[in-house]
Write a protein that holds these residues in place. Structure first.
Motif, short mmCIF file in Angstrom:
data_model
loop_
_atom_site.label_atom_id
_atom_site.label_comp_id
_atom_site.label_asym_id
_atom_site.label_seq_id
_atom_site.Cartn_x
_atom_site.Cartn_y
_atom_site.Cartn_z
N MET A 59 177.57 -22.82 71.68
CA MET A 59 177.62 -24.16 72.26
C MET A 59 178.07 -25.17 71.21
N ASP A 60 179.02 -26.02 71.56
CA ASP A 60 179.44 -27.09 70.68
C ASP A 60 178.28 -28.06 70.46
N ASP A 61 178.17 -28.62 69.27
CA ASP A 61 177.08 -29.54 68.96
C ASP A 61 177.02 -30.72 69.93
N ASP A 62 178.15 -31.12 70.47
CA ASP A 62 178.25 -32.29 71.34
C ASP A 62 178.50 -31.94 72.81
N ALA A 63 178.24 -30.71 73.21
CA ALA A 63 178.55 -30.25 74.56
C ALA A 63 177.86 -31.09 75.62
N LEU A 64 178.53 -31.21 76.77
CA LEU A 64 177.96 -31.89 77.92
C LEU A 64 177.50 -30.83 78.92
N ILE A 65 176.21 -30.84 79.23
CA ILE A 65 175.61 -29.91 80.19
C ILE A 65 175.19 -30.74 81.39
N MET B 27 181.40 -23.56 73.88
CA MET B 27 181.26 -24.23 75.16
C MET B 27 181.15 -25.73 74.90
N THR B 28 182.07 -26.50 75.48
CA THR B 28 182.03 -27.95 75.30
C THR B 28 181.59 -28.67 76.57
N GLN B 29 181.67 -27.97 77.70
CA GLN B 29 181.20 -28.55 78.95
C GLN B 29 180.75 -27.43 79.88
N TYR B 30 179.64 -27.69 80.56
CA TYR B 30 179.05 -26.70 81.45
C TYR B 30 178.45 -27.46 82.63
N THR B 31 178.92 -27.15 83.82
CA THR B 31 178.36 -27.76 85.02
C THR B 31 177.83 -26.63 85.89
N GLU B 32 176.58 -26.78 86.31
CA GLU B 32 175.92 -25.75 87.12
C GLU B 32 175.44 -26.37 88.42
N TYR B 33 175.84 -25.76 89.53
CA TYR B 33 175.39 -26.18 90.85
C TYR B 33 174.48 -25.08 91.40
N PHE B 34 173.32 -25.48 91.90
CA PHE B 34 172.37 -24.52 92.47
C PHE B 34 171.57 -25.22 93.55
N ASN B 35 170.80 -24.45 94.31
CA ASN B 35 170.00 -25.00 95.39
C ASN B 35 168.66 -25.47 94.82
N PRO B 36 168.41 -26.79 94.79
CA PRO B 36 167.16 -27.29 94.23
C PRO B 36 165.94 -26.91 95.08
N LEU B 37 166.14 -26.62 96.35
CA LEU B 37 165.02 -26.24 97.20
C LEU B 37 164.39 -24.93 96.72
N ASN B 38 165.21 -24.03 96.17
CA ASN B 38 164.67 -22.78 95.64
C ASN B 38 163.82 -23.02 94.40
N VAL B 39 164.20 -24.00 93.59
CA VAL B 39 163.41 -24.37 92.41
C VAL B 39 162.06 -24.94 92.87
N LEU B 40 162.11 -25.85 93.84
CA LEU B 40 160.89 -26.46 94.35
C LEU B 40 159.98 -25.43 95.00
N GLU B 41 160.56 -24.47 95.70
CA GLU B 41 159.75 -23.43 96.34
C GLU B 41 159.02 -22.59 95.30
N ALA B 42 159.69 -22.26 94.23
CA ALA B 42 159.08 -21.41 93.20
C ALA B 42 158.14 -22.16 92.27
N PHE B 43 158.46 -23.42 91.95
CA PHE B 43 157.72 -24.13 90.92
C PHE B 43 157.05 -25.41 91.38
N GLY B 44 157.49 -26.00 92.47
CA GLY B 44 156.90 -27.24 92.95
C GLY B 44 157.16 -28.40 92.02
N ASP B 45 156.93 -29.60 92.51
CA ASP B 45 157.18 -30.80 91.70
C ASP B 45 156.28 -30.87 90.47
N GLU B 46 154.98 -30.88 90.67
CA GLU B 46 154.06 -31.09 89.55
C GLU B 46 154.04 -29.91 88.59
#
Length: 142
Positions: A26-32, A113-132
């Protein structure tokens, strides 16, 4: 080494997780960017110094195991870019199962890597981990 080769190594190191090897690509200044992240996860990071602590907490403290499934990574017409899709399956230390589907855009310059964009379903994150629980698991209090 091609941009596609670098991206294959990045994905391998993320699932190991060998974050030191991943970070070295990863580049020191990479945008994620993760524009669809739940509210308790940042949607953008600038540079390794911002990204590493979150990754270390997420993969070190949250997941017992994590793997990529059905990765399809393809070079773009512009040799700096790689596009991809894939799925993940993880087991959190809490016992929660996490699965998701992704689309990625990588930009690789001079073997980093100087730029990385990731698209995923946030509902799956919430289902597994919840907000709090999710917020606590990566150390965010706000």
């Amino acid at each position: 080494m091609s941009s596609l080769d670098v991206v294959h190594m990045i994905m391998q190191h993320l699932s190991t997780p060998d974050l030191a090897k991943w970070s070295a690509l990863m580049d020191d200044d990479a945008l994620i960017e993760t524009p669809f992240s739940p509210p308790w996860l940042p949607r953008a990071f600038r540079g390794r110094a911002e990204w590493e602590p979150t990754m270390l907490r997420w993969f070190g403290d949250v997941f017992h195991s994590f793997e990529w499934i059905d990765l399809d990574l393809r070079p773009a017409a512009d040799p700096e870019y790689v596009y991809g899709t894939g799925k993940s399956k993880g087991l959190a230390k809490s016992g929660a199962v996490y699965q998701n589907e992704y689309s990625w855009i990588f930009r690789i310059q001079n073997g980093k890597m100087t730029q990385y964009t990731e698209y995923f379903n946030p509902l799956n994150v919430l289902e597994a981990f919840g907000d709090e629980q999710g917020a606590r698991s990566i150390g965010r209090k706000d």
